[in-house]
Motif scaffolding. Sequence first.
Motif: not given
Length: 353
Positions: A328-350
């Motif tokens: 419900e608070q997505d609109e307050m964020f500058d960046i919104v990424i919808h995805g599981k932590a286990g999938e997004v964090l390895p990509k971001l780390d790379e």
Amino acid sequence: MANQFEVVLEVGGEGGSITLYGVSSENGWRFSRTTEESALGDIADRPTDSLVRKSKVVDSWEEALQLVQRYPWYRLSPRKVHPDFAAKVWKEVVNRLDWMDHGRDLNRWSRVCFGDGGALGELSLLMKKSQSTVILTGAGMSTESDIPDFRSKDGWWRNIDPTTVATVDALKENYSLFHEFYQMRIENLESRVPSGGHYILAKWEEQGLIDCVATQNVDGFHQAAGSKEVYELHGSIRTIRCHDCQSPASIDEFVAGDRCSQCGGKLRPNLVLFGELLPRDAWERALAAIRQADLVVVIGSSLQVSPVNTLPSLTSGKVAIINAEETEQDEMFDIVIHGKAGEVLPKLDEVLG
């Protein structure tokens, strides 16, 4: 049948296009390049009177980059990037284009590389620029360790009413149910280990990319993975105390159903029950860090629980969220990424390298 060359990188501009091809085999990738120089100066319609130049085939990514380095490929419009090389291409572009002068170009590259509206690339840039980054984690961080999430659409709260279990009233009036519930949670942890995402956050702290982790989770996985500066906002299920006299006790004593050895009171996990105040020290340290942060990244939290859900709004810096579901608070964020932590964090780390 032999493997076919695929497009690894394709860029274009008014004067032509550059395409880097690759083919994968059991011996690794091999690469080749074509450049198409349009005599009409407009390659959109692929004019027939254009000059196509081909390159030799090379056997490494470093050699593949040499094939395109003579051309300012990173200044052209990205058309296609192979998913296996998205992070490599992104890092090359970031090394060549300054954010202040080429922010729009970098956003375009990020969208093509990662297909998420440019959010992953933008977040990586913010993390590199930030002098103080705070991570706020919720249940979605621990679901990767097979710890059930209470509040997702598939969470335990669908089957168990928290107002009948995780409360002081339950502890006092229905201790057998209270004990059975937390005994089950403690025993469930025995066969679980930190996820890859926990280890990534610990590595980022060691590398100086993040300052601390404030967490709603009570499982202790951040510390087990190596994170040093962890603020447990909802306490910890891995320590036990007497509810009456506050004397510490062991997990074995709690699981066995023992009473406090000091006063005979009821034992309980050292976590926050519904209606209780948050640990003052953890809250104040997290609040101070967030208020002075350049960047706050929420990971795996639906932000439904007060007062922790107010923390992202208390920073003067940028705010980002990585969560499997919309909040419900997505609109307050500058960046919104919808995805599981286990999938997004390895990509971001790379991407961060």
